[in-house]
Design a protein around this motif. Structure first.
Motif, mmCIF file in Angstrom:
data_model
loop_
_atom_site.group_PDB
_atom_site.id
_atom_site.type_symbol
_atom_site.label_atom_id
_atom_site.label_comp_id
_atom_site.label_asym_id
_atom_site.label_seq_id
_atom_site.Cartn_x
_atom_site.Cartn_y
_atom_site.Cartn_z
ATOM 1 N N GLU A 6 9.867 78.610 8.898
ATOM 2 C CA GLU A 6 9.884 79.952 9.850
ATOM 3 C C GLU A 6 8.795 80.546 9.372
ATOM 4 N N THR A 7 7.886 81.404 10.077
ATOM 5 C CA THR A 7 6.971 82.641 9.206
ATOM 6 C C THR A 7 7.812 83.886 10.642
ATOM 7 N N THR A 8 7.805 85.049 9.943
ATOM 8 C CA THR A 8 8.317 86.107 10.548
ATOM 9 C C THR A 8 7.194 87.473 10.719
ATOM 10 N N GLU A 9 5.773 86.391 10.346
ATOM 11 C CA GLU A 9 4.970 88.108 10.302
ATOM 12 C C GLU A 9 3.217 87.106 11.218
ATOM 13 N N ALA A 12 0.776 85.808 5.797
ATOM 14 C CA ALA A 12 2.002 86.690 5.380
ATOM 15 C C ALA A 12 1.865 85.263 4.580
ATOM 16 N N THR A 14 4.327 82.743 1.413
ATOM 17 C CA THR A 14 5.508 81.960 1.666
ATOM 18 C C THR A 14 5.646 81.333 -0.136
ATOM 19 N N ALA A 42 -3.186 78.329 9.495
ATOM 20 C CA ALA A 42 -2.026 78.472 8.462
ATOM 21 C C ALA A 42 -3.258 77.304 7.263
ATOM 22 N N GLU A 58 -2.078 88.763 1.252
ATOM 23 C CA GLU A 58 -2.598 89.244 2.167
ATOM 24 C C GLU A 58 -3.469 91.140 2.864
ATOM 25 N N GLU A 113 0.636 81.807 6.204
ATOM 26 C CA GLU A 113 0.717 81.627 8.263
ATOM 27 C C GLU A 113 -0.364 83.249 8.073
ATOM 28 N N GLY A 116 1.408 84.266 12.704
ATOM 29 C CA GLY A 116 2.789 84.094 13.156
ATOM 30 C C GLY A 116 3.108 84.962 14.399
ATOM 31 N N PRO A 117 4.387 85.392 14.108
ATOM 32 C CA PRO A 117 5.581 84.599 13.905
ATOM 33 C C PRO A 117 5.132 83.309 14.331
ATOM 34 N N ARG A 120 6.476 76.330 11.821
ATOM 35 C CA ARG A 120 5.173 75.662 10.878
ATOM 36 C C ARG A 120 5.762 74.338 10.084
#
Length: 135
Positions: A6-9, A12, A14, A42, A58, A113, A116-117, A120
């Motif tokens: 799960e991505t939130t931005e 980003a 990770t 991605a 980023e 990412e 996102g969000p 993935r």
């Protein structure tokens, strides 16, 4: 093995090294682990997972491919994400030794990412190798 993330931005990085390492079977003496991102917006890369460097990656991607008026944006407004993903590439391979990723001291597997969000997927495949070890 397919991993979910799960991505939130919008953009980003990770660190997924531990999750990829957990997917490597313990009984693989030598081989190659390939991490593949089945998404066009991605990517995956090998680099240091230090917080400042992650921010730098980023920021560099945002500067290299700014959000602008691209032709593809007329379709779904994410051309910059596609271009950033193309620069990164969809896969990375890491040698495996004695059931472990054979990464360098500061190397980590990083998922990037670009759109996102989202939810993935990462495909992790390990291919054992046979034969002489000349390393």
């Amino acid at each position: 093995m397919r991993l979910s993330l799960e991505t939130t931005e919008r953009l980003a990085v990770t660190d997924v090294t531990a999750r990829v390492a957990d997917a490597v079977p313990d009984d693989v003496e030598r081989g190659v682990c390939t991490v593949f991102v089945p998404h066009t917006t991605a990517g995956v890369t090998i680099n240091e997972a230090e917080a400042g460097l992650i921010t730098d990656v980023e920021d560099a991607l945002a500067r290299l491919v700014p959000d602008a008026d691209y032709a593809h944006d007329a379709v779904d407004d994410n051309a910059a994400a596609h271009l950033r993903g193309s620069l990164l590439g969809p896969s990375a391979s890491v040698p495996v030794s004695e059931g472990s990723l054979d990464l360098g001291t500061w190397q980590s597997v990083l998922f990037v990412e670009c759109d996102g969000p989202r939810t993935r997927s990462l495909d992790v495949r390990v291919a054992p190798t046979v034969g002489r070890d000349d390393a």
